[in-house]
Write a protein that holds these residues in place. Sequence first.
Motif, PDB file in Angstrom:
ATOM      1  N   LEU A  12       0.821  -1.213   0.000  1.00  0.00           N
ATOM      2  CA  LEU A  12       0.000   0.000   0.000  1.00  0.00           C
ATOM      3  C   LEU A  12       0.855   1.263   0.000  1.00  0.00           C
ATOM      4  O   LEU A  12       1.332   1.695   1.036  1.00  0.00           O
ATOM      5  N   PRO A  13       1.079   1.862  -1.181  1.00  0.00           N
ATOM      6  CA  PRO A  13       1.883   3.080  -1.249  1.00  0.00           C
ATOM      7  C   PRO A  13       1.232   4.212  -0.454  1.00  0.00           C
ATOM      8  O   PRO A  13       0.014   4.261  -0.380  1.00  0.00           O
ATOM      9  N   PRO A  14       1.995   5.107   0.120  1.00  0.00           N
ATOM     10  CA  PRO A  14       3.431   5.302  -0.025  1.00  0.00           C
ATOM     11  C   PRO A  14       4.252   4.411   0.900  1.00  0.00           C
ATOM     12  O   PRO A  14       5.469   4.565   0.986  1.00  0.00           O
ATOM     13  N   PHE A  15       3.596   3.480   1.572  1.00  0.00           N
ATOM     14  CA  PHE A  15       4.334   2.623   2.494  1.00  0.00           C
ATOM     15  C   PHE A  15       5.162   1.590   1.736  1.00  0.00           C
ATOM     16  O   PHE A  15       4.846   1.200   0.622  1.00  0.00           O
ATOM     17  N   ALA A  16       6.237   1.174   2.362  1.00  0.00           N
ATOM     18  CA  ALA A  16       7.135   0.161   1.820  1.00  0.00           C
ATOM     19  C   ALA A  16       7.868  -0.453   3.004  1.00  0.00           C
ATOM     20  O   ALA A  16       7.704  -0.012   4.139  1.00  0.00           O
ATOM     21  N   VAL A  17       8.668  -1.449   2.743  1.00  0.00           N
ATOM     22  CA  VAL A  17       9.475  -2.084   3.789  1.00  0.00           C
ATOM     23  C   VAL A  17      10.936  -1.990   3.380  1.00  0.00           C
ATOM     24  O   VAL A  17      11.288  -2.317   2.245  1.00  0.00           O
ATOM     25  N   VAL A  18      11.766  -1.509   4.293  1.00  0.00           N
ATOM     26  CA  VAL A  18      13.213  -1.481   4.070  1.00  0.00           C
ATOM     27  C   VAL A  18      13.813  -2.697   4.757  1.00  0.00           C
ATOM     28  O   VAL A  18      13.570  -2.929   5.949  1.00  0.00           O
ATOM     29  N   GLU A  19      14.552  -3.482   3.995  1.00  0.00           N
ATOM     30  CA  GLU A  19      15.315  -4.604   4.560  1.00  0.00           C
ATOM     31  C   GLU A  19      16.758  -4.151   4.687  1.00  0.00           C
ATOM     32  O   GLU A  19      17.321  -3.565   3.755  1.00  0.00           O
ATOM     33  N   HIS A  20      17.341  -4.419   5.834  1.00  0.00           N
ATOM     34  CA  HIS A  20      18.710  -3.976   6.101  1.00  0.00           C
ATOM     35  C   HIS A  20      19.367  -4.950   7.070  1.00  0.00           C
ATOM     36  O   HIS A  20      18.716  -5.785   7.671  1.00  0.00           O
ATOM     37  N   THR A  21      20.681  -4.824   7.194  1.00  0.00           N
ATOM     38  CA  THR A  21      21.454  -5.697   8.080  1.00  0.00           C
ATOM     39  C   THR A  21      21.991  -4.870   9.231  1.00  0.00           C
ATOM     40  O   THR A  21      22.514  -3.772   9.028  1.00  0.00           O
ATOM     41  N   GLY A  22      21.862  -5.412  10.439  1.00  0.00           N
ATOM     42  CA  GLY A  22      22.365  -4.725  11.620  1.00  0.00           C
ATOM     43  C   GLY A  22      23.863  -4.506  11.521  1.00  0.00           C
ATOM     44  O   GLY A  22      24.606  -5.431  11.194  1.00  0.00           O
ATOM     45  N   ARG A  23      24.298  -3.308  11.814  1.00  0.00           N
ATOM     46  CA  ARG A  23      25.722  -2.980  11.660  1.00  0.00           C
ATOM     47  C   ARG A  23      26.571  -3.655  12.718  1.00  0.00           C
ATOM     48  O   ARG A  23      27.759  -3.859  12.510  1.00  0.00           O
ATOM     49  N   ARG A  24      26.005  -4.018  13.851  1.00  0.00           N
ATOM     50  CA  ARG A  24      26.752  -4.734  14.897  1.00  0.00           C
ATOM     51  C   ARG A  24      26.402  -6.212  14.943  1.00  0.00           C
ATOM     52  O   ARG A  24      27.267  -7.054  15.073  1.00  0.00           O
ATOM     53  N   SER A  25      25.112  -6.508  14.844  1.00  0.00           N
ATOM     54  CA  SER A  25      24.644  -7.886  15.005  1.00  0.00           C
ATOM     55  C   SER A  25      24.778  -8.716  13.738  1.00  0.00           C
ATOM     56  O   SER A  25      24.869  -9.939  13.811  1.00  0.00           O
ATOM     57  N   GLY A  26      24.723  -8.074  12.574  1.00  0.00           N
ATOM     58  CA  GLY A  26      24.714  -8.804  11.314  1.00  0.00           C
ATOM     59  C   GLY A  26      23.365  -9.439  11.023  1.00  0.00           C
ATOM     60  O   GLY A  26      23.196 -10.137  10.029  1.00  0.00           O
ATOM     61  N   LYS A  27      22.391  -9.199  11.871  1.00  0.00           N
ATOM     62  CA  LYS A  27      21.049  -9.771  11.748  1.00  0.00           C
ATOM     63  C   LYS A  27      20.236  -9.001  10.707  1.00  0.00           C
ATOM     64  O   LYS A  27      20.401  -7.794  10.546  1.00  0.00           O
ATOM     65  N   ALA A  28      19.355  -9.694  10.001  1.00  0.00           N
ATOM     66  CA  ALA A  28      18.484  -9.071   9.006  1.00  0.00           C
ATOM     67  C   ALA A  28      17.273  -8.456   9.701  1.00  0.00           C
ATOM     68  O   ALA A  28      16.679  -9.077  10.587  1.00  0.00           O
ATOM     69  N   TYR A  29      16.918  -7.247   9.275  1.00  0.00           N
ATOM     70  CA  TYR A  29      15.772  -6.528   9.843  1.00  0.00           C
ATOM     71  C   TYR A  29      14.889  -6.009   8.729  1.00  0.00           C
ATOM     72  O   TYR A  29      15.352  -5.794   7.607  1.00  0.00           O
TER      73      TYR A  29
END
Length: 117
Positions: A12-29
């Motif tokens: 549903l625009p303008p919403f979206a999801v940003v996928e990124h990696t934790g800079r310390r944990s390396g975990k996906a968010y």
Amino acid sequence: MNPVMRPVARRLPPFAVVEHTGRRSGKAYRNPVQAYRTDRGWVIALVYGKDADWVRNVLAAGGGQLIRRGRHHRLTEPRRLHGSAGRRLLPRWSRAAMGLARVQDYIEVTSVEAPGE
């Protein structure tokens, strides 16, 4: 709010999801955001502020991924914008809303649609 918004934000625009990696944990968010198309890629309103963890992760990694309407977009070259420098990239209808919400910070990113997504 994130778990509630995540399924809606992908479609549903303008919403979206940003996928990124934790800079310390390396975990996906994954974080729901408000993203607007630009000539170069996207501008994302930093409604939770410029110091949110996802913002720092995307800046540190030099990008991430955005999911909108089921399409995946690789994000590169993130740069933070403040005030009118970011707001002028928004569609007219959302400029007033961001002003009323007192959103002052944005990230502009270059984007390409990820192949096979």
